[in-house]
Structures are given as structure tokens and as C-alpha cells.
Design a protein around this motif. Structure first.
Motif, mmCIF file in Angstrom:
data_model
loop_
_atom_site.group_PDB
_atom_site.id
_atom_site.type_symbol
_atom_site.label_atom_id
_atom_site.label_comp_id
_atom_site.label_asym_id
_atom_site.label_seq_id
_atom_site.Cartn_x
_atom_site.Cartn_y
_atom_site.Cartn_z
ATOM 1 N N UNK A 52 -96.654 8.183 28.406
ATOM 2 C CA UNK A 52 -95.895 7.274 29.260
ATOM 3 C C UNK A 52 -96.618 5.892 28.698
ATOM 4 N N UNK A 53 -97.784 5.640 28.666
ATOM 5 C CA UNK A 53 -98.309 4.665 28.083
ATOM 6 C C UNK A 53 -97.559 4.004 26.996
ATOM 7 N N UNK A 54 -97.423 4.523 25.956
ATOM 8 C CA UNK A 54 -96.909 4.593 24.718
ATOM 9 C C UNK A 54 -95.277 3.904 24.966
ATOM 10 N N UNK A 55 -94.616 4.690 25.861
ATOM 11 C CA UNK A 55 -93.186 4.276 26.202
ATOM 12 C C UNK A 55 -93.055 3.050 26.988
ATOM 13 N N UNK A 60 -91.342 -2.775 26.609
ATOM 14 C CA UNK A 60 -91.810 -4.279 27.270
ATOM 15 C C UNK A 60 -90.804 -5.474 26.977
ATOM 16 N N UNK A 61 -90.402 -5.163 25.709
ATOM 17 C CA UNK A 61 -89.443 -6.252 25.624
ATOM 18 C C UNK A 61 -87.922 -6.211 26.536
ATOM 19 N N UNK A 62 -87.856 -5.259 26.916
ATOM 20 C CA UNK A 62 -86.649 -5.012 27.721
ATOM 21 C C UNK A 62 -86.707 -4.839 29.057
ATOM 22 N N UNK A 63 -87.939 -4.467 29.651
ATOM 23 C CA UNK A 63 -88.161 -4.252 31.049
ATOM 24 C C UNK A 63 -89.504 -5.335 31.396
ATOM 25 N N UNK A 64 -88.766 -6.407 32.264
ATOM 26 C CA UNK A 64 -89.944 -7.309 32.736
ATOM 27 C C UNK A 64 -91.147 -6.765 33.402
ATOM 28 N N UNK A 65 -90.949 -5.749 34.354
ATOM 29 C CA UNK A 65 -91.874 -4.956 35.192
ATOM 30 C C UNK A 65 -93.122 -4.551 33.954
ATOM 31 N N UNK A 66 -92.628 -3.987 33.012
ATOM 32 C CA UNK A 66 -93.668 -3.555 31.930
ATOM 33 C C UNK A 66 -94.312 -4.824 31.252
ATOM 34 N N UNK A 67 -93.778 -5.625 31.084
ATOM 35 C CA UNK A 67 -94.158 -6.826 30.359
ATOM 36 C C UNK A 67 -95.549 -7.525 31.442
#
Length: 409
Positions: A52-55, A60-67
Motif C-alpha cells: 500500500x505504501x509503495x502504491x 503521487x503524481x496523479x492523486x493529490x491526496x497521496x501527494x
């Protein structure tokens, strides 16, 4: 709110959402049952966590929440919520893991409380994403921070998932009888791969003392009682103005009727008492009393010396200096070891730590029984590794800060 870039308001909203979602789960599904994460489930959960952490990092470049999860705003807000939950945990009386929460919300079993777990999961993801980012964009100056984040991530994940594999059992051993069964918190019996045989139990004690007491049995002076320590060399002393003369001092004795009176004689056997023959003289010298005083044991009653209608001289039970059980330990791997286990000094064998927990208090230092606590935590080395990484990172941060201070005064 929710206008990019996200800052603290969005972080607070995320935290509040996790708390509300967790509370709904708490009320509908009940508290988290960590026992379902026993091996191999926790190993699978660990692999899933890494995946999950790797995914999340890859997206990150595509999902702002992850960024956002790798920003200072997310980390600060997550740590704030975690600190708040920890404070609530510290201020709330927690019940053992084997018992249900005593409140309707679930705060008295915080480790199984869904909002608490969600918040710490948020902290774990934030720390993990930061560690991955620092690892993949490795810079020398970021090594101390990377060690701190990696160590914290390791502690958070392994301490949580490893809790299901920790075993804490209680074993009662009687002298000369090997025992390999132990009970858990629900009093369920377990057969263990190790057996313990109690050979002896000892209590090292401080020298006996003499105290004064009133008619109600309260030691005098009330609140700060005075005592006379009966060292072997002591021959006389004073207690609340009374002169105390020690004529005989026997460390191990037994009462015996001699010449129509109670006397004490040396007796090196189970149940022996500490006894002294005392002559007490009042402050004005008009009253003089003489008799034996003993502290008593499970076999013989204690004896006091009555000085006046409202005053007596007595010997309390000797204070313990050290408890120890000498045992033989047998394992399925073929080991046979002799060990002396003291309170707060466990013995480790084959992944188990054996603690001295209790003994037969009625028999005191002649106890024929010892109660041991056996603890096995196979994930503990991983937790210790995380702590070592944290410490190493903290030391490197300090050294780096000092160097920068010297270079740029």
C-alpha cells in the motif's frame, strides 16, 4: 477549504473524518480484535502495508491526496491528532486487553478503539511516504531524518502487528515438581515448550527492628514512627526515651517452654522467627520490663512486650531486600539450565522471558511455591531495531546541527 494547496484546515478535516468513521465502526462492528492478526495474518498484513505504501507513492503524481500525505501540513496535523488521542488514553483508566471497555464509547480500551487506530494508521502512512521519498531521493544531509522516519515506521508497524503474537502467561511451580502448563488472562491452560522446576526460594531481609505502639496498635510517633535497627552488634539503644538493652539476639529461633516460662532457642528450620531478649527501662528509671520479643511466622505467633497500659514494644515483619527463586529449566530443544530468577531480573531462554511474579506469602521465605510470568514476543527484535534507528537518527541530527552551528556561527 479543499482549495489547493491543502494546508492545516484540510488536515483537520481529514482527522475529524477518520475519528467520525472510526467511532461509527466502533458502535456497529465493535472494538478491534487484534487476536485475528496472529501469525501468519500479521505477516500478510505487513506485506500488504508495504504494498500500500509503495502504491500510494507511485500514484503521487496523479492523486493529490497521496501527494499531500508527504507534506509538513499532513504530518503536523496527524501528529496533533495522535498526541490528543494519546493524552486521552493517559487520562482514562485502561482495562486489560482481555476485558471489555467499561465505557459506552470505548475509550477505556484505547488500543482496540477504531478512531485511535485510524489516526495512528494516518501517522504510519505519512511517516512511510516520507521515508520512501527520502530513500528514493537520497541526499547525504537527509540521512539523519531518514533514519528517524524509518525507525518510527518500523516501531509503529511491528509493535502493532506483533502484539497478536505476544504471549503473556502465568505458571505456578511447586518445589521439586516440574511444571510445563501455564494459564493466560482468561485462565485457559496452555502446554509450553519449556518446563520449570522450583528448587528453592529465598528472601534476603534487612535486620529486624523494634518499634513502639499504642493500645490501638499504631506505631509511634504516628506518621513518622521511630525504630531501633537490631544489628547483630547492637547491645543497647533508646526508643521514645526508653532505654533498650539487648541481652540475646537470635536470628532464627523457635519458642520453647523452659522453667515454666517461654524462652527462645536457636532453630534452623522452616518457620523460624527472629527473637530478642529485651530489657526496657522507662525514661524516669522507675519502670523496668524484660521479656522476649519476636516477629512471628506462619508456624509461630509473634510476641510483644507490654510496657504500660498504653504502650508496648514489638517487632514487625522484617523488610525484604531481595526475592529469588532457584529453578531448573527444561526445553524441547534439549536445554537444561539452572537459573536464579529475581524480581525485575528475568531469565531468557528460547525466546521466552521468565519473571518472578509471586510466592506463598503466608510461608514467607520458606515458601514452597513460586509464580512466574512467561512472556514471548517474537516481534520484539524488530521493535528494538526501530528504536535503535530512531536513536541513531536523533544523534546524527544533533551532530549535524552542531556542525552547521560551527560553520555558520
Amino acid at each position: 477549504m479543499w482549495n489547493k494547496p491543502w494546508k492545516y484546515k484540510e488536515g483537520i478535516a481529514i482527522g475529524a473524518g477518520l475519528v467520525i468513521t472510526g467511532q461509527l465502526l466502533q458502535l456497529t462492528a465493535g472494538p478491534i480484535d487484534w487476536s485475528v492478526f496472529a501469525f501468519p495474518a500479521n505477516a500478510i498484513a505487513l506485506a500488504c502495508t508495504v504494498l500500500v505504501l509503495a502504491t500510494i507513492y507511485a500514484l503521487r503524481p496523479h492523486v493529490y491526496l497521496f501527494r499531500y500525505l508527504t507534506t509538513t501540513y499532513s504530518a503536523t496535523t496527524a501528529l496533533g491528532f495522535a498526541a490528543l488521542m494519546t493524552v486521552i488514553m493517559g487520562l482514562t483508566r485502561q482495562v486489560p486487553a482481555s476485558m471489555p471497555a467499561t465505557d459506552a464509547i470505548g475509550l477505556t480500551r484505547m488500543l482496540s478503539y477504531w478512531p485511535f487506530v485510524w489516526i495512528y494508521l494516518w501517522v504510519t502512512i505519512t511517516v512511510g511516504e516520507t521515508a520512501i521519498h527520502q530513500l528514493l531521493s537520497m541526499k547525504r544531509r537527509n540521512i539523519p531524518s531518514l533514519l528517524c522516519h524509518a525507525g518510527l515506521l518500523l516501531v509503529l508497524v511491528t509493535a502493532t502487528l506483533g502484539s497478536a503474537d505476544m504471549r503473556r502467561l502465568k505458571m505456578i511451580c511447586y518445589k521439586g515438581q516440574p511444571e510445563w502448563r501455564a494459564t493466560d488472562g482468561q485462565m485457559r491452560m496452555h502446554e509450553l515448550p519449556i518446563a520449570i522446576q522450583l528448587d528453592s526460594f529465598t528472601i534476603d531481609q534487612y535486620p529486624p527492628r523494634l518499634l513502639m505502639a499504642d493500645a490501638r496498635g499504631n506505631a509511634l510517633p504516628e506518621g513518622t514512627p521511630q525504630s531501633l535497627l537490631l544489628e547483630p552488634s547492637l547491645r543497647q539503644g533508646k526508643l521514645l526515651g526508653w532505654g533498650i538493652k539487648i541481652e540475646q539476639n537470635i536470628s532464627e529461633a523457635a519458642p520453647k517452654i523452659m522453667d515454666a516460662s517461654m524462652q527462645y532457642v536457636p532453630w534452623m528450620s522452616s518457620g523460624a522467627v527472629s527473637a530478642v531478649l529485651v530489657e526496657a527501662t522507662s525514661p524516669d528509671g522507675k519502670t523496668r520490663k524484660k521479656d522476649w520479643i519476636s516477629d512471628g511466622s506462619y508456624l509461630f505467633p509473634s510476641q510483644t512486650l507490654t510496657l504500660t497500659d498504653s504502650l508496648r514494644l514489638f517487632m514487625p515483619q522484617r523488610e525484604p531486600l531481595r526475592y529469588a527463586s532457584t529453578v531448573q529449566i527444561f526445553t524441547k530443544t534439549g536445554k537444561c539450565e539452572t537459573a536464579e530468577i529475581e524480581v525485575n531480573k528475568p531469565f531468557a531462554v528460547d525466546g521466552w522471558k521468565i519473571y518472578l511474579l509471586d510466592y506463598n506469602k503466608r510461608m514467607g521465605r520458606w515458601s514452597d511455591k513460586s509464580t512466574f510470568e512467561l512472556v514471548a514476543d517474537p516481534w520484539l527484535p524488530a521493535v528494538y531495531t526501530g528504536i535503535c534507528l530512531l536513536l541513531a537518527g536523533a544523534v546524527m541530527v544533533f551532530i549535524t546541527a552542531q556542525r552547521r552551528k560551527e560553520e555558520h556561527p
